[in-house]
Scaffold this motif. Sequence first.
Motif, short mmCIF file in Angstrom:
data_model
loop_
_atom_site.label_atom_id
_atom_site.label_comp_id
_atom_site.label_asym_id
_atom_site.label_seq_id
_atom_site.Cartn_x
_atom_site.Cartn_y
_atom_site.Cartn_z
N ASN A 115 0.82 -1.21 0.00
CA ASN A 115 0.00 0.00 0.00
C ASN A 115 0.86 1.26 0.00
OD1 ASN A 115 -2.48 -1.32 -0.05
ND2 ASN A 115 -2.60 -1.45 2.18
N PHE A 116 1.96 1.22 0.73
CA PHE A 116 2.87 2.36 0.76
C PHE A 116 3.45 2.61 -0.63
CE2 PHE A 116 7.15 4.17 1.22
CZ PHE A 116 6.84 5.33 1.92
N ARG A 117 3.80 1.54 -1.34
CA ARG A 117 4.33 1.68 -2.69
C ARG A 117 3.29 2.30 -3.63
NH1 ARG A 117 6.22 -3.55 -6.17
NH2 ARG A 117 4.01 -4.07 -5.80
N ILE A 118 2.05 1.89 -3.47
CA ILE A 118 0.96 2.44 -4.30
C ILE A 118 0.79 3.94 -4.03
CG2 ILE A 118 -1.56 2.48 -4.53
CD1 ILE A 118 -1.48 -0.59 -4.31
N ILE A 119 0.75 4.32 -2.75
CA ILE A 119 0.56 5.73 -2.39
C ILE A 119 1.75 6.58 -2.86
CG2 ILE A 119 0.34 7.35 -0.45
CD1 ILE A 119 -1.12 5.05 1.05
N LEU A 120 2.96 6.07 -2.66
CA LEU A 120 4.16 6.81 -3.07
C LEU A 120 4.19 7.00 -4.58
CD1 LEU A 120 6.84 8.10 -2.30
CD2 LEU A 120 7.92 5.84 -2.50
N THR A 121 3.85 5.96 -5.33
CA THR A 121 3.81 6.07 -6.79
C THR A 121 2.81 7.13 -7.23
OG1 THR A 121 4.39 3.72 -7.04
CG2 THR A 121 3.38 4.80 -8.94
N TYR A 122 1.66 7.14 -6.58
CA TYR A 122 0.63 8.12 -6.91
C TYR A 122 1.12 9.54 -6.66
CZ TYR A 122 -3.83 10.62 -6.57
OH TYR A 122 -4.87 11.52 -6.73
N ILE A 127 -9.27 14.56 -21.71
CA ILE A 127 -10.41 13.75 -21.30
C ILE A 127 -9.97 12.36 -20.85
CG2 ILE A 127 -10.91 12.78 -23.61
CD1 ILE A 127 -13.89 13.10 -22.94
N LEU A 128 -8.86 11.87 -21.39
CA LEU A 128 -8.33 10.56 -20.99
C LEU A 128 -7.85 10.59 -19.54
CD1 LEU A 128 -6.27 9.65 -24.20
CD2 LEU A 128 -8.53 8.80 -23.54
N ALA A 129 -7.26 11.70 -19.13
CA ALA A 129 -6.78 11.82 -17.75
C ALA A 129 -7.95 11.93 -16.78
CB ALA A 129 -5.87 13.04 -17.62
N VAL A 130 -8.98 12.71 -17.19
CA VAL A 130 -10.10 12.98 -16.30
C VAL A 130 -11.04 11.78 -16.15
CG1 VAL A 130 -12.17 14.42 -16.00
CG2 VAL A 130 -10.02 15.46 -16.73
N THR A 131 -11.31 11.09 -17.26
CA THR A 131 -12.33 10.03 -17.23
C THR A 131 -11.77 8.62 -17.08
OG1 THR A 131 -12.34 9.81 -19.65
CG2 THR A 131 -13.83 11.44 -18.68
N ILE A 132 -10.46 8.45 -17.28
CA ILE A 132 -9.88 7.10 -17.15
C ILE A 132 -8.78 7.07 -16.08
CG2 ILE A 132 -8.63 5.25 -18.32
CD1 ILE A 132 -9.96 6.13 -20.93
N ALA A 133 -7.71 7.83 -16.32
CA ALA A 133 -6.54 7.73 -15.45
C ALA A 133 -6.82 8.16 -14.02
CB ALA A 133 -5.39 8.55 -16.04
N ALA A 134 -7.43 9.34 -13.85
CA ALA A 134 -7.69 9.85 -12.50
C ALA A 134 -8.59 8.92 -11.68
CB ALA A 134 -8.27 11.25 -12.56
N PRO A 135 -9.73 8.47 -12.22
CA PRO A 135 -10.57 7.56 -11.42
C PRO A 135 -9.85 6.26 -11.04
CG PRO A 135 -11.82 8.45 -13.26
CD PRO A 135 -10.40 8.86 -13.48
N VAL A 136 -9.09 5.70 -11.97
CA VAL A 136 -8.37 4.46 -11.68
C VAL A 136 -7.38 4.68 -10.54
CG1 VAL A 136 -6.64 2.83 -12.55
CG2 VAL A 136 -8.61 3.43 -13.97
N MET A 137 -6.57 5.74 -10.64
CA MET A 137 -5.57 5.99 -9.61
C MET A 137 -6.21 6.32 -8.26
SD MET A 137 -2.37 7.96 -11.45
CE MET A 137 -3.30 9.43 -11.91
N GLU A 138 -7.22 7.17 -8.28
CA GLU A 138 -7.85 7.58 -7.02
C GLU A 138 -8.55 6.42 -6.32
OE1 GLU A 138 -8.56 12.21 -8.48
OE2 GLU A 138 -10.30 10.92 -8.08
N GLU A 139 -9.15 5.53 -7.07
CA GLU A 139 -9.80 4.37 -6.43
C GLU A 139 -8.78 3.41 -5.85
OE1 GLU A 139 -12.97 4.28 -5.68
OE2 GLU A 139 -12.93 6.25 -6.61
N ILE A 140 -7.72 3.16 -6.58
CA ILE A 140 -6.68 2.25 -6.08
C ILE A 140 -6.02 2.82 -4.82
CG2 ILE A 140 -4.40 1.28 -6.58
CD1 ILE A 140 -5.34 0.92 -9.48
N VAL A 141 -5.81 4.15 -4.80
CA VAL A 141 -5.13 4.78 -3.66
C VAL A 141 -6.08 5.00 -2.49
CG1 VAL A 141 -3.99 6.90 -2.87
CG2 VAL A 141 -3.37 5.88 -5.06
N PHE A 142 -7.17 5.74 -2.71
CA PHE A 142 -8.02 6.17 -1.60
C PHE A 142 -8.96 5.07 -1.10
CE2 PHE A 142 -6.71 10.12 -3.61
CZ PHE A 142 -6.26 10.82 -2.50
N ARG A 143 -9.51 4.29 -2.00
CA ARG A 143 -10.38 3.20 -1.57
C ARG A 143 -9.57 1.94 -1.29
NH1 ARG A 143 -12.62 7.73 -2.05
NH2 ARG A 143 -12.48 7.72 -4.34
#
Length: 210
Positions: free
Chosen positions: A7-14, A120-136
Amino acid sequence: MTLYKQNFRIILTYLIVLVLPSACAQLFKLTPQIFLLTTIFDLLGALGLLVFNRRRTANSLEYHPAPLKTIIMWGISGILLTLLVQVLAGIVDHLIFKNSANSLNTITLMTAMRQQPWLILAVTIAAPVMEEIVFRGAIFGGLSGTINPLWAALISSLLFSLLHQDGHLIIYAAIGLFLCWLYRKTGSLYTTIISHAGMNLLVTLTYLLR
């Protein structure tokens, strides 16, 4: 590697992915290309976090995931439910803090997107993927194994809200709490990724088609 280290590696990468576009723009005098850099780094970051998350040890929320059909059903239903949560939280936010319904963060992105549609690729694909993996996944899922899940959800949602830095703390925190609930209900991050990405896509299309 323990779940904590994963989890630390995931957060640091983000965090690195968030900082790199601005750092590169300043270092190499690429400020006009900041949104292109952001899109590229976000897409690479999302891909990297998907790989890390796939190899991550299951946390306490993921021991008994829902069937794929249920995950997809809740993911799609969650799009509209997340929008509903956003609207209701916006009303509360306005009543308490007198904030405008419009998000400066969203307006800035949408304005840039008209000139640089790849964003639009960052907003609708990349950001949701990263935020869910990190925050949830990493934060809420990681903390749920050591503290009360409600506290874990509150911490995760508060951090999620602070990240957006546009003053609508109640709105983003409410969205975060709902997505935590959705993750806990289905035991799969794919549910919240579908809901989050779908919500961002609908909001984006609404702004662009005005």
